[in-house]
Design a protein around this motif. Structure first.
Motif, short mmCIF file in Angstrom:
data_model
loop_
_atom_site.label_atom_id
_atom_site.label_comp_id
_atom_site.label_asym_id
_atom_site.label_seq_id
_atom_site.Cartn_x
_atom_site.Cartn_y
_atom_site.Cartn_z
N VAL A 32 -4.71 -2.69 -9.49
CA VAL A 32 -5.02 -2.49 -8.21
C VAL A 32 -3.67 -1.47 -7.94
CG1 VAL A 32 -5.83 -4.71 -7.44
CG2 VAL A 32 -3.22 -4.32 -7.54
N VAL A 33 -4.12 -0.76 -6.67
CA VAL A 33 -3.09 0.41 -6.32
C VAL A 33 -2.60 -0.23 -4.97
CG1 VAL A 33 -3.06 2.46 -5.06
CG2 VAL A 33 -4.49 2.17 -6.96
N ASP A 34 -1.33 -0.44 -4.78
CA ASP A 34 -0.47 -1.16 -3.67
C ASP A 34 -0.30 0.01 -2.90
OD1 ASP A 34 1.13 -0.43 -5.50
OD2 ASP A 34 2.59 -1.99 -5.22
N GLY A 35 -0.39 -0.26 -1.70
CA GLY A 35 0.08 0.87 -0.56
C GLY A 35 -0.06 0.43 0.94
N GLN A 36 0.01 1.38 1.80
CA GLN A 36 -0.07 0.89 3.23
C GLN A 36 -1.16 1.60 3.72
OE1 GLN A 36 3.43 2.26 5.62
NE2 GLN A 36 2.43 1.89 7.69
N LYS A 37 -1.96 0.83 4.52
CA LYS A 37 -2.99 1.28 5.37
C LYS A 37 -2.71 2.25 6.29
CE LYS A 37 -6.65 -1.21 3.59
NZ LYS A 37 -7.81 -0.45 3.01
N TYR B 244 -0.63 -3.65 4.55
CA TYR B 244 -0.49 -3.14 3.20
C TYR B 244 -1.61 -3.59 2.45
CZ TYR B 244 4.16 -1.89 4.78
OH TYR B 244 5.22 -1.47 5.52
N SER B 245 -1.96 -2.99 1.53
CA SER B 245 -3.42 -3.47 0.88
C SER B 245 -3.19 -3.19 -0.66
CB SER B 245 -4.70 -2.93 1.30
OG SER B 245 -4.75 -1.71 0.96
N ILE B 246 -3.73 -3.88 -1.26
CA ILE B 246 -4.15 -3.90 -2.57
C ILE B 246 -5.66 -3.31 -2.88
CG2 ILE B 246 -2.23 -5.33 -3.71
CD1 ILE B 246 -4.21 -7.35 -4.48
N GLU B 247 -5.89 -2.17 -3.66
CA GLU B 247 -7.33 -1.53 -3.70
C GLU B 247 -7.65 -1.61 -5.19
OE1 GLU B 247 -9.07 -0.59 -0.85
OE2 GLU B 247 -7.26 -1.12 0.39
N ALA B 248 -8.74 -2.17 -5.56
CA ALA B 248 -9.25 -2.29 -6.94
C ALA B 248 -10.18 -1.13 -6.91
CB ALA B 248 -9.49 -3.58 -7.20
N LEU B 249 -10.88 -0.79 -8.22
CA LEU B 249 -12.00 0.25 -8.36
C LEU B 249 -13.07 -0.46 -9.04
CD1 LEU B 249 -12.79 2.87 -7.62
CD2 LEU B 249 -12.34 3.65 -9.83
N MET B 250 -14.16 -0.58 -8.46
CA MET B 250 -15.23 -1.37 -8.92
C MET B 250 -15.99 -0.36 -10.09
SD MET B 250 -14.98 -4.49 -7.82
CE MET B 250 -13.21 -3.96 -8.07
N GLY B 251 -16.83 -1.23 -10.81
CA GLY B 251 -17.65 -0.51 -11.95
C GLY B 251 -18.68 0.78 -11.64
N ASP B 252 -18.96 0.72 -10.03
CA ASP B 252 -19.75 1.85 -9.59
C ASP B 252 -18.82 2.89 -8.91
OD1 ASP B 252 -18.89 0.24 -7.43
OD2 ASP B 252 -21.01 0.15 -6.28
N TRP C 208 -4.74 7.82 -0.91
CA TRP C 208 -6.02 7.64 -1.79
C TRP C 208 -7.47 7.42 -0.90
CZ3 TRP C 208 -5.56 5.86 -7.29
CH2 TRP C 208 -4.50 6.01 -8.03
N PHE C 209 -8.34 7.96 -1.31
CA PHE C 209 -9.77 8.02 -0.62
C PHE C 209 -10.61 7.44 -1.64
CE2 PHE C 209 -7.65 11.66 1.74
CZ PHE C 209 -7.98 11.51 3.03
N ALA C 210 -11.63 6.80 -0.78
CA ALA C 210 -12.69 6.24 -1.65
C ALA C 210 -13.72 5.74 -0.88
CB ALA C 210 -12.15 5.26 -2.85
N LYS C 211 -15.09 5.54 -1.26
CA LYS C 211 -16.09 4.74 -0.65
C LYS C 211 -15.72 3.35 -0.89
CE LYS C 211 -19.68 8.42 -1.66
NZ LYS C 211 -20.93 8.46 -2.19
N SER C 212 -16.03 2.73 0.06
CA SER C 212 -15.64 1.38 -0.26
C SER C 212 -16.64 0.02 -0.03
CB SER C 212 -14.18 1.00 0.58
OG SER C 212 -14.42 0.64 1.80
N TYR C 213 -16.30 -1.10 -0.36
CA TYR C 213 -17.04 -2.13 -0.13
C TYR C 213 -16.79 -2.78 1.39
CZ TYR C 213 -19.72 -2.33 -4.21
OH TYR C 213 -20.44 -1.94 -5.19
#
Ligand SMILES: [Zn+2]
Length: 493
Positions: free
Chosen positions: A209-214, A227-235, A488-493
């Motif tokens: 996971v990537v830890d950082g501030q929202k 603050y959050s932890i963000e993981a990257l899913m298989g898609d 860090w940007f991403a499309k997210s769930y």
């Protein structure tokens, strides 16, 4: 293992693939996910819209998650307590940003039995307000601080679009609520918990996971900092896997959490809140699973090993006792073992079934193996098969499980690295998001306006501003204004 057994394995797996019908990830990832949830018997739909039944196998994963976290919370000085499911509606209204953030998702109770309630109740979407009113009673002096309480509970958020584990109207979680004497202590607690979440996700779930501030727009309603932890899913979509909020004095002011300080003045406490939920199970599925189904990291696998006896001749007298011996030896070594001695299913069917349900290690034992005083062992993650001597089997299995745990983490980390790109122009940003998504690292000016425009153009949101990222003198990827951070940007769930 015998030749016959190998043939059965192949035949069984093929036949089973037709029966189970898991949609391939490449065809429709979202369909694949739902197929795995149902076929692996993790959860099922119910008659209540947006609410799932967590089946025993899924709940066993949750119990392991709960145990792993609870141990960590307690070893960092936290204690558990329980607060009401209902909150008087008026209380929610006390913290302005909080109510604005949560009002659209709140479920109401307006009637009890045959009486209309004088004041409607809401069902907790989160418990800051009800816990805040209790802290106002319990905290009088600086000597009462810090208060470090966690609650394991269910919460309800009226969601329009739901998906098992990832977003459901009712879900299970833990919510920590702490109160401190100083701003610095509250900040320290907020970051301590985020680090705890990161360590948990990476060690137990093998989920990097990537830890950082929202960013401001993504922070918790009513918080000073999230603050959050963000993981990257298989898609290639990101999953916010846990959050930790520094609430400043916002809730303390709204709920009169005051204490007499060391200098005798009356002060407002500094509070935090933090949580992770059954969403982590969704994260597990999408981080590790493949076209054959679930792949569970050993540390959160309800069964780490499944033993499948090969039924030859009088196997109940010969093979089965040996299989039971193996099981007992593994259990003694602390391994969670399922001995699948069901008569009604062939070994091939069982292989496919336990593969689908993600058991990390399969052990096959038949008459020929017993003659050689060995067993066949197959890994779920790599599908590697090999023979292991029965002598010293427990130590060998424990070693293999450790290897699998590490291999899954390494694989997930490699995947994330391969799907993380630094971009310098907005054109590049957009084309990455259209192609193979993942994390995009880009400089951002920090304005809501750019964040909203980027979201409108690409569906990507600021996941977080990672800790330890070097301050960069650059220009915002969208507006070209000066920027000092990379996010860090991403499309997210
Ligand atoms: Zn900008």
């Amino acid at each position: 293992m015998s030749e016959q057994g190998v043939k059965e394995n192949k035949g069984g797996a093929k036949k089973d693939a037709m029966v189970t019908e898991i949609t391939p990830q490449s065809e429709d990832f979202s369909r694949w996910y739902l197929d795995v949830v149902r076929r692996a018997e993790l959860a099922d739909y119910t008659d209540v819209k947006g609410c799932m039944a967590i089946r025993p196998y899924g709940y066993a994963i949750w119990e392991l998650i709960v145990q792993g976290l609870d141990r960590r919370f307690k070893s960092t000085g936290h204690v558990n307590a329980y607060f009401p499911l209902f909150i008087p509606a008026g209380l929610l209204m006390k913290e302005k940003e909080h109510v604005e953030g949560f009002a659209p998702q709140v479920a109401w109770v307006t009637r009890g039995g045959d009486e209309e309630l004088a004041e409607p109740l809401i069902i907790r979407p989160t418990s800051e307000v009800i816990i805040g009113t209790m802290y106002a009673k319990w905290i009088k002096s600086w000597r009462d601080l810090p208060v470090l309480i966690n609650q394991w509970a269910n919460v309800v958020r009226w969601e329009k679009v739901t998906r098992p584990f990832l977003r459901t109207t009712e879900f299970l979680w833990q919510e920590g609520h702490t109160a401190h004497e100083t701003e610095a202590e509250a900040q320290e607690e907020t970051l301590k918990i985020l680090a705890l979440y990161k360590e948990f996700a990476e060690t137990e779930l093998a989920m990097p996971v990537v830890d950082g501030q929202k960013s401001e727009s993504e922070k918790f309603a009513g918080a000073s900092k999230t603050y959050s932890i963000e993981a990257l899913m298989g898609d290639g979509r990101a999953l916010q896997a846990g959050t930790s909020h520094n609430l400043g004095q916002n809730f303390a002011r709204a709920f009169d959490i005051q204490f007499q300080g060391r200098d005798k003045t009356v002060q407002h406490a500094w509070t935090t809140s933090w949580g992770v939920s059954t969403r982590l199970i969704g994260g597990l599925i999408m981080t590790h699973g493949d076209d054959s189904g679930l792949i569970l990291p050993p540390r959160v696998a309800p069964y780490q090993v499944v033993i499948v006896p090969i039924p030859r001749g009088d196997w109940r007298e010969t093979v089965l006792p040996k299989a039971r011996e193996l099981q007992a030896e593994l259990v003694t070594a602390g391994v969670r073992v399922m001995l699948d001695d069901r008569d009604a299913y062939t070994p091939g069917w069982k292989f496919a079934e336990w593969e689908l349900r993600g058991v990390p290690l399969r052990m096959e034992i038949g008459p020929k193996d017993i003659e050689k005083s060995a067993v066949m062992v197959a890994r779920r993650d790599t599908r590697e098969k090999g023979s292991l001597p029965m002598h010293g089997i427990a130590a060998a299995v424990v070693g293999k499980l450790k290897e699998i745990q590490q291999a899954l983490y390494d694989r997930a980390l490699r995947y994330r690295e391969e799907h993380t790109q630094r971009v310098s122009s907005y054109e590049e940003f957009k084309s990455v998001m259209e192609g193979r998504p993942g994390f995009v690292i880009a400089p951002w000016c920090g304005t809501d306006e750019c964040e909203a425009q980027i979201k409108a153009d690409t569906q990507a949101t600021v996941r977080n501003i990672p800790f330890g990222s070097e301050p960069v003198r650059s220009r915002c990827v969208r507006c070209d204004r000066e920027s000092s951070v990379e996010v860090w940007f991403a499309k997210s769930y």
